[in-house]
Design a protein around this motif. Structure first.
Motif, PDB file in Angstrom:
ATOM      1  N   ARG A  93       9.774  -0.386  -9.709  1.00 41.81           N
ATOM      2  CA  ARG A  93       9.386  -1.248  -8.804  1.00 41.81           C
ATOM      3  C   ARG A  93      10.461  -0.695  -7.432  1.00 41.81           C
ATOM      4  O   ARG A  93       9.776  -0.789  -6.234  1.00 41.81           O
ATOM      5  CB  ARG A  93       9.867  -2.606  -9.076  1.00 41.81           C
ATOM      6  CG  ARG A  93       8.913  -3.403  -9.935  1.00 41.81           C
ATOM      7  CD  ARG A  93       9.273  -4.906  -9.827  1.00 41.81           C
ATOM      8  NE  ARG A  93      10.460  -5.162 -10.265  1.00 41.81           N
ATOM      9  CZ  ARG A  93      10.546  -5.520 -11.788  1.00 41.81           C
ATOM     10  NH1 ARG A  93       9.774  -5.283 -12.441  1.00 41.81           N
ATOM     11  NH2 ARG A  93      11.730  -5.858 -12.245  1.00 41.81           N
ATOM     12  N   GLY A  96       8.906   2.316  -6.112  1.00 43.64           N
ATOM     13  CA  GLY A  96       7.630   1.732  -5.430  1.00 43.64           C
ATOM     14  C   GLY A  96       7.940   1.478  -3.973  1.00 43.64           C
ATOM     15  O   GLY A  96       7.185   1.891  -2.897  1.00 43.64           O
ATOM     16  N   ARG A  97       9.129   0.513  -3.646  1.00 39.60           N
ATOM     17  CA  ARG A  97       9.457   0.160  -2.603  1.00 39.60           C
ATOM     18  C   ARG A  97       9.935   1.121  -1.621  1.00 39.60           C
ATOM     19  O   ARG A  97       9.715   1.397  -0.368  1.00 39.60           O
ATOM     20  CB  ARG A  97      10.610  -1.081  -2.685  1.00 39.60           C
ATOM     21  CG  ARG A  97       9.970  -2.231  -3.140  1.00 39.60           C
ATOM     22  CD  ARG A  97      11.093  -3.256  -3.072  1.00 39.60           C
ATOM     23  NE  ARG A  97      12.299  -2.935  -3.579  1.00 39.60           N
ATOM     24  CZ  ARG A  97      12.672  -3.272  -4.789  1.00 39.60           C
ATOM     25  NH1 ARG A  97      11.925  -4.139  -5.562  1.00 39.60           N
ATOM     26  NH2 ARG A  97      13.815  -3.048  -5.463  1.00 39.60           N
ATOM     27  N   LYS A  98      10.825   2.263  -2.117  1.00 40.23           N
ATOM     28  CA  LYS A  98      11.244   3.244  -1.165  1.00 40.23           C
ATOM     29  C   LYS A  98      10.130   4.461  -0.857  1.00 40.23           C
ATOM     30  O   LYS A  98       9.908   4.707   0.240  1.00 40.23           O
ATOM     31  CB  LYS A  98      12.072   4.021  -2.192  1.00 40.23           C
ATOM     32  CG  LYS A  98      13.281   3.450  -2.586  1.00 40.23           C
ATOM     33  CD  LYS A  98      14.179   3.270  -1.456  1.00 40.23           C
ATOM     34  CE  LYS A  98      15.659   2.545  -1.591  1.00 40.23           C
ATOM     35  NZ  LYS A  98      16.314   2.022  -0.772  1.00 40.23           N
ATOM     36  N   ILE A  99       9.163   4.492  -1.501  1.00 41.36           N
ATOM     37  CA  ILE A  99       8.034   5.291  -1.455  1.00 41.36           C
ATOM     38  C   ILE A  99       6.896   4.596  -0.331  1.00 41.36           C
ATOM     39  O   ILE A  99       6.603   5.389   0.717  1.00 41.36           O
ATOM     40  CB  ILE A  99       7.182   5.639  -2.841  1.00 41.36           C
ATOM     41  CG1 ILE A  99       8.091   6.728  -3.313  1.00 41.36           C
ATOM     42  CG2 ILE A  99       5.752   6.253  -2.178  1.00 41.36           C
ATOM     43  CD1 ILE A  99       7.350   6.699  -4.807  1.00 41.36           C
ATOM     44  N   ARG A 100       6.982   3.330  -0.516  1.00 40.15           N
ATOM     45  CA  ARG A 100       6.253   2.541   0.804  1.00 40.15           C
ATOM     46  C   ARG A 100       6.843   2.588   1.968  1.00 40.15           C
ATOM     47  O   ARG A 100       6.394   2.730   3.001  1.00 40.15           O
ATOM     48  CB  ARG A 100       5.777   1.323   0.255  1.00 40.15           C
ATOM     49  CG  ARG A 100       4.539   1.100  -0.684  1.00 40.15           C
ATOM     50  CD  ARG A 100       4.308  -0.288  -1.071  1.00 40.15           C
ATOM     51  NE  ARG A 100       4.854  -0.571  -2.250  1.00 40.15           N
ATOM     52  CZ  ARG A 100       5.508  -1.513  -2.792  1.00 40.15           C
ATOM     53  NH1 ARG A 100       5.593  -2.507  -2.140  1.00 40.15           N
ATOM     54  NH2 ARG A 100       6.091  -1.471  -4.131  1.00 40.15           N
ATOM     55  N   ARG A 101       8.325   2.451   2.023  1.00 36.30           N
ATOM     56  CA  ARG A 101       9.250   2.381   3.116  1.00 36.30           C
ATOM     57  C   ARG A 101       8.653   3.854   3.600  1.00 36.30           C
ATOM     58  O   ARG A 101       8.816   4.040   4.948  1.00 36.30           O
ATOM     59  CB  ARG A 101      10.503   2.146   2.876  1.00 36.30           C
ATOM     60  CG  ARG A 101      11.221   1.564   4.007  1.00 36.30           C
ATOM     61  CD  ARG A 101      12.446   1.188   3.723  1.00 36.30           C
ATOM     62  NE  ARG A 101      12.383  -0.018   2.971  1.00 36.30           N
ATOM     63  CZ  ARG A 101      13.425  -0.306   1.860  1.00 36.30           C
ATOM     64  NH1 ARG A 101      14.398   0.507   1.863  1.00 36.30           N
ATOM     65  NH2 ARG A 101      13.227  -1.447   1.036  1.00 36.30           N
ATOM     66  N   GLU A 103       6.395   6.132   3.426  1.00 42.33           N
ATOM     67  CA  GLU A 103       5.087   6.056   3.950  1.00 42.33           C
ATOM     68  C   GLU A 103       4.872   5.689   5.310  1.00 42.33           C
ATOM     69  O   GLU A 103       4.094   6.013   5.961  1.00 42.33           O
ATOM     70  CB  GLU A 103       3.854   5.793   2.934  1.00 42.33           C
ATOM     71  CG  GLU A 103       3.778   6.375   1.565  1.00 42.33           C
ATOM     72  CD  GLU A 103       2.804   5.980   0.668  1.00 42.33           C
ATOM     73  OE1 GLU A 103       2.474   4.794   0.756  1.00 42.33           O
ATOM     74  OE2 GLU A 103       2.539   6.679  -0.299  1.00 42.33           O
ATOM     75  N   ARG A 104       5.623   4.356   5.348  1.00 40.20           N
ATOM     76  CA  ARG A 104       5.454   3.529   6.838  1.00 40.20           C
ATOM     77  C   ARG A 104       5.950   4.425   7.943  1.00 40.20           C
ATOM     78  O   ARG A 104       5.343   4.536   8.769  1.00 40.20           O
ATOM     79  CB  ARG A 104       6.165   2.359   6.467  1.00 40.20           C
ATOM     80  CG  ARG A 104       4.938   1.094   6.080  1.00 40.20           C
ATOM     81  CD  ARG A 104       5.725  -0.202   6.197  1.00 40.20           C
ATOM     82  NE  ARG A 104       7.055  -0.235   6.065  1.00 40.20           N
ATOM     83  CZ  ARG A 104       7.370  -0.965   4.861  1.00 40.20           C
ATOM     84  NH1 ARG A 104       6.564  -1.558   4.328  1.00 40.20           N
ATOM     85  NH2 ARG A 104       8.675  -0.867   4.602  1.00 40.20           N
ATOM     86  N   THR A 105       7.155   4.855   7.692  1.00 39.88           N
ATOM     87  CA  THR A 105       7.692   5.551   8.625  1.00 39.88           C
ATOM     88  C   THR A 105       7.184   7.060   8.851  1.00 39.88           C
ATOM     89  O   THR A 105       7.208   7.316  10.028  1.00 39.88           O
ATOM     90  CB  THR A 105       9.406   6.014   8.340  1.00 39.88           C
ATOM     91  OG1 THR A 105       9.419   6.627   7.147  1.00 39.88           O
ATOM     92  CG2 THR A 105      10.013   4.703   8.136  1.00 39.88           C
ATOM     93  N   LYS A 106       6.623   7.361   8.013  1.00 45.14           N
ATOM     94  CA  LYS A 106       5.860   8.677   8.191  1.00 45.14           C
ATOM     95  C   LYS A 106       4.724   8.825   9.011  1.00 45.14           C
ATOM     96  O   LYS A 106       4.185   9.363   9.691  1.00 45.14           O
ATOM     97  CB  LYS A 106       5.452   9.441   6.831  1.00 45.14           C
ATOM     98  CG  LYS A 106       4.831  10.685   7.186  1.00 45.14           C
ATOM     99  CD  LYS A 106       4.342  11.334   5.542  1.00 45.14           C
ATOM    100  CE  LYS A 106       3.182  10.599   4.991  1.00 45.14           C
ATOM    101  NZ  LYS A 106       2.653  11.165   3.669  1.00 45.14           N
ATOM    102  N   ASN A 107       3.869   7.404   8.903  1.00 43.48           N
ATOM    103  CA  ASN A 107       2.655   7.213   9.697  1.00 43.48           C
ATOM    104  C   ASN A 107       2.951   6.716  11.115  1.00 43.48           C
ATOM    105  O   ASN A 107       2.188   6.727  11.852  1.00 43.48           O
ATOM    106  CB  ASN A 107       1.849   6.326   8.822  1.00 43.48           C
ATOM    107  CG  ASN A 107       1.245   6.855   7.576  1.00 43.48           C
ATOM    108  OD1 ASN A 107       1.194   8.148   7.376  1.00 43.48           O
ATOM    109  ND2 ASN A 107       0.928   5.970   6.697  1.00 43.48           N
TER     110      ASN A 107
END
Length: 108
Positions: A93, A96-101, A103-107
């Motif tokens: 978990r 998962g939070r770190k990866i989602r964060r 991905e948001r900053t990358k986009n």
């Protein structure tokens, strides 16, 4: 490089077996194998890390009595084996939070 310590692995397996008996509902055979295998591998991975953080004076294990970690890490490996599945789910978990964060900053 991954190093497998047989003592920690077996103690983690034993902790996973004990964890199965704490289940209120009857676990499926797949869950039983999951508790045992994940307990063994979690014990093998997390026990040296916790002992390392303890020797470095980290706050992570400041609540564990000193006599509990003296000598061989066997009691700690057994306890980590009991909670291995929960540790791995929590780590999953968190990642998962770190990866989602990320991905948001990358986009953006």
């Amino acid at each position: 490089m991954i190093f497998i310590d047989i003592n920690l692995l077996v103690l983690g397996f034993m902790g996973g077996i004990v964890r199965v008996f704490f289940e209120k509902e009857s676990p499926t055979p797949r869950e039983v194998v999951g508790y045992i295998v994940v307990g063994g591998f979690a014990s093998n991975i997390f026990t040296p890390l916790i002992l390392l953080s303890f020797t470095l004076g980290a706050q992570l294990v400041s609540q564990i009595p000193e006599g509990f970690l003296r000598g061989a890490p066997w009691p700690l490996a057994f306890v980590i084996g009991m909670g291995g599945l929960r540790l791995c789910k929590a780590a999953d978990r968190w990642m998962g939070r770190k990866i989602r964060r990320m991905e948001r900053t990358k986009n953006e």
